[in-house]
Scaffold this motif. Structure first.
Motif, mmCIF file in Angstrom:
data_model
loop_
_atom_site.group_PDB
_atom_site.id
_atom_site.type_symbol
_atom_site.label_atom_id
_atom_site.label_comp_id
_atom_site.label_asym_id
_atom_site.label_seq_id
_atom_site.Cartn_x
_atom_site.Cartn_y
_atom_site.Cartn_z
ATOM 1 N N UNK A 28 0.838 -1.210 0.000
ATOM 2 C CA UNK A 28 0.000 0.000 0.000
ATOM 3 C C UNK A 28 0.872 1.259 0.000
ATOM 4 N N UNK A 29 1.977 1.208 0.711
ATOM 5 C CA UNK A 29 2.877 2.365 0.752
ATOM 6 C C UNK A 29 3.484 2.637 -0.621
ATOM 7 N N UNK A 30 3.907 1.584 -1.319
ATOM 8 C CA UNK A 30 4.470 1.740 -2.658
ATOM 9 C C UNK A 30 3.415 2.314 -3.605
ATOM 10 N N UNK A 31 2.173 1.855 -3.471
ATOM 11 C CA UNK A 31 1.096 2.368 -4.328
ATOM 12 C C UNK A 31 0.857 3.860 -4.079
ATOM 13 N N UNK A 32 0.902 4.277 -2.812
ATOM 14 C CA UNK A 32 0.737 5.702 -2.495
ATOM 15 C C UNK A 32 1.821 6.521 -3.188
ATOM 16 N N UNK A 33 3.058 6.032 -3.141
ATOM 17 C CA UNK A 33 4.178 6.736 -3.776
ATOM 18 C C UNK A 33 4.002 6.766 -5.293
ATOM 19 N N UNK A 34 3.632 5.630 -5.885
ATOM 20 C CA UNK A 34 3.477 5.558 -7.338
ATOM 21 C C UNK A 34 2.353 6.475 -7.817
ATOM 22 N N UNK A 35 1.261 6.536 -7.065
ATOM 23 C CA UNK A 35 0.139 7.397 -7.454
ATOM 24 C C UNK A 35 0.531 8.872 -7.481
ATOM 25 N N UNK A 36 1.495 9.249 -6.631
ATOM 26 C CA UNK A 36 1.915 10.651 -6.565
ATOM 27 C C UNK A 36 2.649 11.105 -7.823
ATOM 28 N N UNK A 37 3.189 10.143 -8.584
ATOM 29 C CA UNK A 37 3.926 10.507 -9.802
ATOM 30 C C UNK A 37 3.015 11.152 -10.840
#
Length: 490
Positions: A145-154
């Motif tokens: 979930x943390x990686x997804x949050x970071x990826x969505x910010x791109x």
């Protein structure tokens, strides 16, 4: 400073020839990478996209662990040491930094959406205060979930130049089918903190190593000091990153520049250049020096005249602060010439011009060579300790301690006394870590893993030492942060 935010230069090449005079020669070159102090850079604020991933499984309720994690979180986010006591310090996270909080137990939950810290306001305090312990340890779900949050910010142009990072805190081994090591974290920096005697340093260290220059920290005494000492160097590193994606390529071109008196029709004869590309360095902290050892092979010198070797190194990076927001491309060249009448073997050392003999190894290089050997020793110690052969582990450490002691006793200061002193303290801690099978099983393994992580990434990490004596890879400002974290008295 020539080269902008990041400068690459040849620092040393040894006088070396591992082959016969007319055979290919093995050699080694040391490149030094330096970064500007962030105060020297215009527009020097590179904000963070920070995700705090917190273990809230049942074991976090033991010994008030979760309560102490809450205090540490408020310490870094609000500068509050002890809420309600009036004690306050400097917050490590700035108002313009974006922050999210994710917890994991049976499953993971996004407790605080990714927004600027200034926008969260009182909601952040309410979320942190409301965290409760219970359930299993599904670390994989939390990390995914943390990686997804970071990826969505791109997808958000506002966050284009922010530093994405995840800090994961856990006190135990994963269960409930979790396989956190399988999560792809290669595009984001993940720092992991293991605390208590039951944390799985193998999993946590692997997660950080698989990420973009992340580190593993071991905290044996779960108090506010220990957690703040672990969090403080991580956040200082993130707050002061000046560049990302450094790629260095070295071209080694060897040839012969014959004298005009030789009468040859071909005054210059060059071998095919050799290209060496160093591994990408994902993040570079300000005011630091990094060293890379570059091995290469050279074709044999032939004919009359001056044997000439041209080193050309190119480096590219993306600036995170200042005016260089796009990809920066730099180039530098060094020329080294040898004189065949003196020797037909490769002679290396000095700058452009004739070289007639060996060059004394500089203090910085001798110190770095000692550190590299020191790291290999620690890895061997870990192997012996993991195999339950503590006798061999202790013998290696005793020998290492003796070598470091001899270096400290040198009167001509051939090495950096400061660095060697910290390595000496580190070995003392390692000896305590392998003192007995029980000690190694309870907390020693975490100490050893943290030492390896620090040396491999050339970053400071917490090793569970309450006095925080080992301060390798610390600049002056980071020392101040660590001292601030130690001032808390509970």
């Amino acid at each position: 400073m020539v080269g902008g935010l990041v400068t690459v230069e040849k620092e040393w090449w040894p006088s070396q020839n591992n082959g016969a005079p007319l055979q290919e020669s093995a050699a080694m070159m040391v490149l030094k990478v330096t970064t500007l102090k962030i105060e020297q850079v215009p527009d020097n604020k590179a904000n963070m996209n920070l995700v705090l991933v917190v273990d809230t499984s049942g074991s976090m309720g033991w010994y008030n662990r979760l309560d102490k994690v809450k205090r540490a979180m408020k310490g870094i986010l609000r500068g509050d040491w002890l809420p309600g006591t009036g004690k306050k310090g400097d917050a490590w996270v700035r108002e313009a930094d974006w922050v999210s909080i994710i917890t994991f137990s049976d499953t993971a939950q996004v407790k605080l959406d990714m927004k600027p810290l200034s926008v969260h306001g009182k909601k952040l305090d309410e979320i942190v205060d409301g965290l409760q312990a219970g359930g299993w340890t599904n670390m994989q779900d939390g990390l995914e979930k943390a990686v997804k949050v970071i990826e969505d910010l791109k997808k958000n142009p506002i966050n284009k130049f922010h530093i994405p990072a995840i800090i994961l805190l856990s006190d135990g081994a994963e269960n409930n089918g979790s396989k956190a090591m399988d999560v792809d974290v290669s595009r984001v920096l993940v720092d992991t903190i293991g605390f208590g005697s039951k944390h799985d340093d193998k999993v946590l260290a692997a997660i950080s190593k698989n990420s973009a220059r992340g580190t593993f920290h071991s905290v044996t005494d779960v108090n506010d000091n220990g957690l703040l000492q672990a969090l403080s160097p991580q956040l200082d590193f993130l707050k002061h990153i000046v560049a990302t994606d450094l790629v260095v390529t070295v071209q080694v071109h060897r040839g012969l520049r014959r004298s005009e008196q030789s009468g040859t029709k071909n005054p210059e004869e060059w071998y095919e250049p050799k290209h060496i590309e160093l591994p990408t360095v994902r993040y570079l902290h300000d005011d630091m020096t990094y060293r890379f050892w570059v091995p290469f092979l050279l074709a044999p010198p032939t004919g009359d005249g001056k044997d000439e070797i041209v080193f050309t190194y190119y480096w590219t990076y993306k600036a995170m602060v200042g005016r260089e927001k796009n990809l920066s491309v730099k180039k530098k060249q060094d020329v080294m010439r040898t004189n065949p009448p003196r020797t037909r073997a490769l002679i290396m050392g000095g700058s452009a011009g004739d070289v007639g003999g060996d060059q004394e190894m500089p203090k910085a290089i001798r110190t770095e060579e000692t550190r590299r050997n020191h790291l290999q020793m620690i890895k061997q110690v870990k192997k012996h300790a993991d195999d339950d052969d503590l006798v061999k582990a202790k013998a290696m450490l005793a020998e290492g301690l003796n070598i470091l002691h001899q270096l400290l006793c040198l009167t001509d200061y051939q090495v950096s006394r400061k660095a060697i002193t910290h390595m000496y303290f580190e070995v003392e801690g390692l000896l305590d870590a392998v003192d007995s099978a029980d000690e190694y099983k309870s907390c020693g393994h975490g100490y050893v893993a943290a030492c390896i992580s620090s040396h491999e990434q050339q970053r400071h990490v917490a090793r569970g030492d309450a006095a925080c004596r080992v301060r390798l890879f610390c600049n002056e400002r980071m020392n101040d942060y660590l001292n601030q974290a130690m001032e808390l008295d509970i």
